[in-house]
Scaffold this motif. Structure first.
Motif, PDB file in Angstrom:
ATOM      1  N   GLN A 139       0.820  -1.209   0.000  1.00  0.00           N
ATOM      2  CA  GLN A 139       0.000   0.000   0.000  1.00  0.00           C
ATOM      3  C   GLN A 139       0.857   1.263   0.000  1.00  0.00           C
ATOM      4  OE1 GLN A 139      -3.200   0.032  -0.313  1.00  0.00           O
ATOM      5  NE2 GLN A 139      -3.954   1.991   0.427  1.00  0.00           N
ATOM      6  N   ILE A 140       1.948   1.267   0.766  1.00  0.00           N
ATOM      7  CA  ILE A 140       2.767   2.467   0.908  1.00  0.00           C
ATOM      8  C   ILE A 140       3.449   2.848  -0.399  1.00  0.00           C
ATOM      9  CG2 ILE A 140       4.955   1.379   1.551  1.00  0.00           C
ATOM     10  CD1 ILE A 140       3.407   4.442   3.267  1.00  0.00           C
ATOM     11  N   ALA A 141       3.537   1.896  -1.334  1.00  0.00           N
ATOM     12  CA  ALA A 141       4.195   2.169  -2.618  1.00  0.00           C
ATOM     13  C   ALA A 141       3.264   2.843  -3.621  1.00  0.00           C
ATOM     14  CB  ALA A 141       4.726   0.866  -3.212  1.00  0.00           C
ATOM     15  N   LYS A 142       1.984   2.994  -3.275  1.00  0.00           N
ATOM     16  CA  LYS A 142       1.033   3.604  -4.206  1.00  0.00           C
ATOM     17  C   LYS A 142       1.311   5.095  -4.374  1.00  0.00           C
ATOM     18  CE  LYS A 142      -2.755   0.317  -3.561  1.00  0.00           C
ATOM     19  NZ  LYS A 142      -4.179   0.134  -3.214  1.00  0.00           N
ATOM     20  N   PRO A 143       0.984   5.659  -5.555  1.00  0.00           N
ATOM     21  CA  PRO A 143       1.313   7.059  -5.858  1.00  0.00           C
ATOM     22  C   PRO A 143       0.805   8.072  -4.835  1.00  0.00           C
ATOM     23  CG  PRO A 143       0.600   5.913  -7.828  1.00  0.00           C
ATOM     24  CD  PRO A 143       0.364   4.975  -6.688  1.00  0.00           C
ATOM     25  N   GLU A 144      -0.396   7.834  -4.276  1.00  0.00           N
ATOM     26  CA  GLU A 144      -0.957   8.825  -3.352  1.00  0.00           C
ATOM     27  C   GLU A 144      -0.141   8.975  -2.078  1.00  0.00           C
ATOM     28  OE1 GLU A 144      -3.978   5.314  -3.189  1.00  0.00           O
ATOM     29  OE2 GLU A 144      -2.530   6.182  -4.599  1.00  0.00           O
ATOM     30  N   TYR A 145       0.673   7.959  -1.743  1.00  0.00           N
ATOM     31  CA  TYR A 145       1.504   8.063  -0.550  1.00  0.00           C
ATOM     32  C   TYR A 145       2.916   8.539  -0.873  1.00  0.00           C
ATOM     33  CZ  TYR A 145      -2.454   5.632   1.409  1.00  0.00           C
ATOM     34  OH  TYR A 145      -3.725   5.293   1.781  1.00  0.00           O
ATOM     35  N   GLN A 146       3.202   8.703  -2.146  1.00  0.00           N
ATOM     36  CA  GLN A 146       4.466   9.312  -2.550  1.00  0.00           C
ATOM     37  C   GLN A 146       4.331  10.839  -2.536  1.00  0.00           C
ATOM     38  OE1 GLN A 146       6.963   7.000  -2.918  1.00  0.00           O
ATOM     39  NE2 GLN A 146       5.273   5.614  -2.410  1.00  0.00           N
ATOM     40  N   ASP A 147       3.148  11.328  -2.835  1.00  0.00           N
ATOM     41  CA  ASP A 147       2.851  12.756  -2.778  1.00  0.00           C
ATOM     42  C   ASP A 147       1.745  12.954  -1.756  1.00  0.00           C
ATOM     43  OD1 ASP A 147       2.261  15.400  -3.092  1.00  0.00           O
ATOM     44  OD2 ASP A 147       1.704  15.282  -5.214  1.00  0.00           O
ATOM     45  N   LEU A 148       2.112  13.299  -0.529  1.00  0.00           N
ATOM     46  CA  LEU A 148       1.141  13.363   0.555  1.00  0.00           C
ATOM     47  C   LEU A 148       0.129  14.479   0.389  1.00  0.00           C
ATOM     48  CD1 LEU A 148       3.331  12.513   3.678  1.00  0.00           C
ATOM     49  CD2 LEU A 148       1.862  11.016   2.323  1.00  0.00           C
ATOM     50  N   ASN A 149       0.386  15.434  -0.512  1.00  0.00           N
ATOM     51  CA  ASN A 149      -0.599  16.484  -0.752  1.00  0.00           C
ATOM     52  C   ASN A 149      -1.911  15.903  -1.263  1.00  0.00           C
ATOM     53  OD1 ASN A 149       0.916  18.766   0.033  1.00  0.00           O
ATOM     54  ND2 ASN A 149       2.040  18.701  -1.900  1.00  0.00           N
ATOM     55  N   ILE A 150      -1.827  14.752  -1.935  1.00  0.00           N
ATOM     56  CA  ILE A 150      -3.047  14.082  -2.416  1.00  0.00           C
ATOM     57  C   ILE A 150      -3.894  13.627  -1.235  1.00  0.00           C
ATOM     58  CG2 ILE A 150      -3.946  12.118  -3.729  1.00  0.00           C
ATOM     59  CD1 ILE A 150      -1.421  12.217  -5.427  1.00  0.00           C
ATOM     60  N   ILE A 151      -3.233  13.027  -0.232  1.00  0.00           N
ATOM     61  CA  ILE A 151      -3.928  12.550   0.959  1.00  0.00           C
ATOM     62  C   ILE A 151      -4.432  13.730   1.788  1.00  0.00           C
ATOM     63  CG2 ILE A 151      -3.692  11.242   3.103  1.00  0.00           C
ATOM     64  CD1 ILE A 151      -3.707   9.522   0.610  1.00  0.00           C
ATOM     65  N   TYR A 152      -3.592  14.742   1.960  1.00  0.00           N
ATOM     66  CA  TYR A 152      -3.974  15.898   2.767  1.00  0.00           C
ATOM     67  C   TYR A 152      -5.158  16.650   2.151  1.00  0.00           C
ATOM     68  CZ  TYR A 152       0.500  15.212   5.204  1.00  0.00           C
ATOM     69  OH  TYR A 152       1.542  14.699   5.917  1.00  0.00           O
ATOM     70  N   LYS A 153      -5.212  16.704   0.838  1.00  0.00           N
ATOM     71  CA  LYS A 153      -6.327  17.378   0.169  1.00  0.00           C
ATOM     72  C   LYS A 153      -7.624  16.606   0.402  1.00  0.00           C
ATOM     73  CE  LYS A 153      -7.798  19.237  -4.317  1.00  0.00           C
ATOM     74  NZ  LYS A 153      -7.424  19.393  -5.755  1.00  0.00           N
ATOM     75  N   LEU A 211      -5.549  15.123   8.365  1.00  0.00           N
ATOM     76  CA  LEU A 211      -4.282  14.410   8.389  1.00  0.00           C
ATOM     77  C   LEU A 211      -3.108  15.389   8.325  1.00  0.00           C
ATOM     78  CD1 LEU A 211      -4.930  11.261   6.168  1.00  0.00           C
ATOM     79  CD2 LEU A 211      -5.340  11.616   8.609  1.00  0.00           C
ATOM     80  N   ARG A 212      -3.281  16.472   7.599  1.00  0.00           N
ATOM     81  CA  ARG A 212      -2.233  17.505   7.572  1.00  0.00           C
ATOM     82  C   ARG A 212      -2.096  18.153   8.952  1.00  0.00           C
ATOM     83  NH1 ARG A 212       0.154  20.467   3.536  1.00  0.00           N
ATOM     84  NH2 ARG A 212      -1.388  19.858   1.965  1.00  0.00           N
ATOM     85  N   GLU A 213      -3.244  18.389   9.611  1.00  0.00           N
ATOM     86  CA  GLU A 213      -3.216  18.968  10.954  1.00  0.00           C
ATOM     87  C   GLU A 213      -2.444  18.063  11.910  1.00  0.00           C
ATOM     88  OE1 GLU A 213      -7.158  19.711  12.286  1.00  0.00           O
ATOM     89  OE2 GLU A 213      -7.706  20.946  10.556  1.00  0.00           O
ATOM     90  N   LEU A 214      -2.668  16.747  11.806  1.00  0.00           N
ATOM     91  CA  LEU A 214      -1.959  15.803  12.651  1.00  0.00           C
ATOM     92  C   LEU A 214      -0.462  15.828  12.357  1.00  0.00           C
ATOM     93  CD1 LEU A 214      -1.910  13.472  14.700  1.00  0.00           C
ATOM     94  CD2 LEU A 214      -2.370  11.902  12.804  1.00  0.00           C
ATOM     95  N   ALA A 215      -0.092  15.839  11.089  1.00  0.00           N
ATOM     96  CA  ALA A 215       1.319  15.850  10.702  1.00  0.00           C
ATOM     97  C   ALA A 215       2.024  17.106  11.197  1.00  0.00           C
ATOM     98  CB  ALA A 215       1.449  15.734   9.186  1.00  0.00           C
ATOM     99  N   ASP A 216       1.320  18.238  11.194  1.00  0.00           N
ATOM    100  CA  ASP A 216       1.919  19.495  11.636  1.00  0.00           C
ATOM    101  C   ASP A 216       2.227  19.495  13.126  1.00  0.00           C
ATOM    102  OD1 ASP A 216       1.812  20.486   9.081  1.00  0.00           O
ATOM    103  OD2 ASP A 216      -0.037  21.642   9.380  1.00  0.00           O
ATOM    104  N   LYS A 217       1.577  18.602  13.880  1.00  0.00           N
ATOM    105  CA  LYS A 217       1.810  18.529  15.321  1.00  0.00           C
ATOM    106  C   LYS A 217       2.971  17.601  15.679  1.00  0.00           C
ATOM    107  CE  LYS A 217      -3.116  19.236  16.289  1.00  0.00           C
ATOM    108  NZ  LYS A 217      -4.352  18.624  16.850  1.00  0.00           N
ATOM    109  N   MET A 218       3.506  16.884  14.684  1.00  0.00           N
ATOM    110  CA  MET A 218       4.531  15.875  14.942  1.00  0.00           C
ATOM    111  C   MET A 218       5.887  16.308  14.425  1.00  0.00           C
ATOM    112  SD  MET A 218       2.531  12.277  14.308  1.00  0.00           S
ATOM    113  CE  MET A 218       1.303  11.741  15.507  1.00  0.00           C
TER     114      MET A 218
END
Length: 231
Positions: A201-215, A220-227
């Motif tokens: 799963q981690i090799a899929k394109p959407e996890y190579q560019d996290l902006n896709i997931i965050y959008k 999820l972006r809020e969580l990442a900003d706290k770490m």
């Protein structure tokens, strides 16, 4: 067959946050294949052995954390999971999700409402995710048997800026009668299949560019900003 299904779910989902007491004895390597190490050890008074699964993923901690927090996509890699979605909670690190597990004929499918808590060790930067079932959050659904007790945990540890270790430890006492050999076969099969799919799963394109997931999920972006993540 009904006891078999409950055992199968409990084996993977009943994962403690910390290692089991030392009275259980030493871990025994059960299998080491394709970069995944699976260990088991006896638990006094229980049919099922406890297990420990470890692997490294060629992906930075930020990517692995985002994938694990991408709850709607979990059925793509989580063994036997049919549906998962957020149902309550302002923040991802303290939220509730609905989980529905596939049924195996003639056994009805199972579901659960789980409370998710996320924390990070400020020294090691390891991310710990704990899961525990909650009643009274969501009415029971027709056609599903509500899982009465669910506990789980994951630990994601940065090895290098580009590699992450994923560790699962767990044990279960589902009760009822079940052949010991079958039960302990599932103890290692369930985490092995999940870890393999997680790596794919981690090799899929959407996890190579996290902006896709965050959008798709700004929380999820809020969580990442706290770490903190390795540079």
């Amino acid at each position: 067959m009904r006891t078999f299904w409950v055992t199968l779910l409990a084996t993977f989902l009943s994962l403690p946050c910390v290692a089991a007491p030392s009275i259980q004895g030493d871990w025994q390597l059960h299998k080491d294949t394709q970069g995944i190490q699976l260990y088991t050890r006896e638990v006094p008074g229980r049919v099922l052995k406890s297990f420990r699964g470890v692997m490294q993923i060629k992906a930075p901690l930020r990517q692995v954390a985002a994938m694990l927090a991408d709850v709607p996509a979990m059925p793509e890699w989580f063994f036997l999971l049919e549906e998962s979605r957020f149902i309550k909670g302002e923040h991802v690190e303290d939220s509730y999700v609905y989980l529905a597990m596939k049924g195996i004929w003639p056994v009805s499918p199972r579901d659960a409402v789980a409370h998710i808590l996320v924390r990070q060790d400020p020294i090691t930067l390891s991310i710990h995710v704990t899961v525990s079932s909650e009643e009274g959050i969501m009415p029971r659904k027709d056609g599903f048997v509500r899982i009465p007790t669910l506990q789980a945990s994951w630990r994601l540890t940065p090895v290098t800026p580009t590699h992450t270790e994923v560790e699962i430890m767990g044990s279960a006492d589902p009760g009822g009668m079940i052949p010991t050999a079958l039960a302990n076969f599932l103890v290692t099969t369930v985490p092995e299949q999940t870890l393999k799919k997680m790596r794919e799963q981690i090799a899929k394109p959407e996890y190579q560019d996290l902006n896709i997931i965050y959008k798709k999920n700004p929380k999820l972006r809020e969580l990442a900003d706290k770490m903190q993540f390795p540079q």
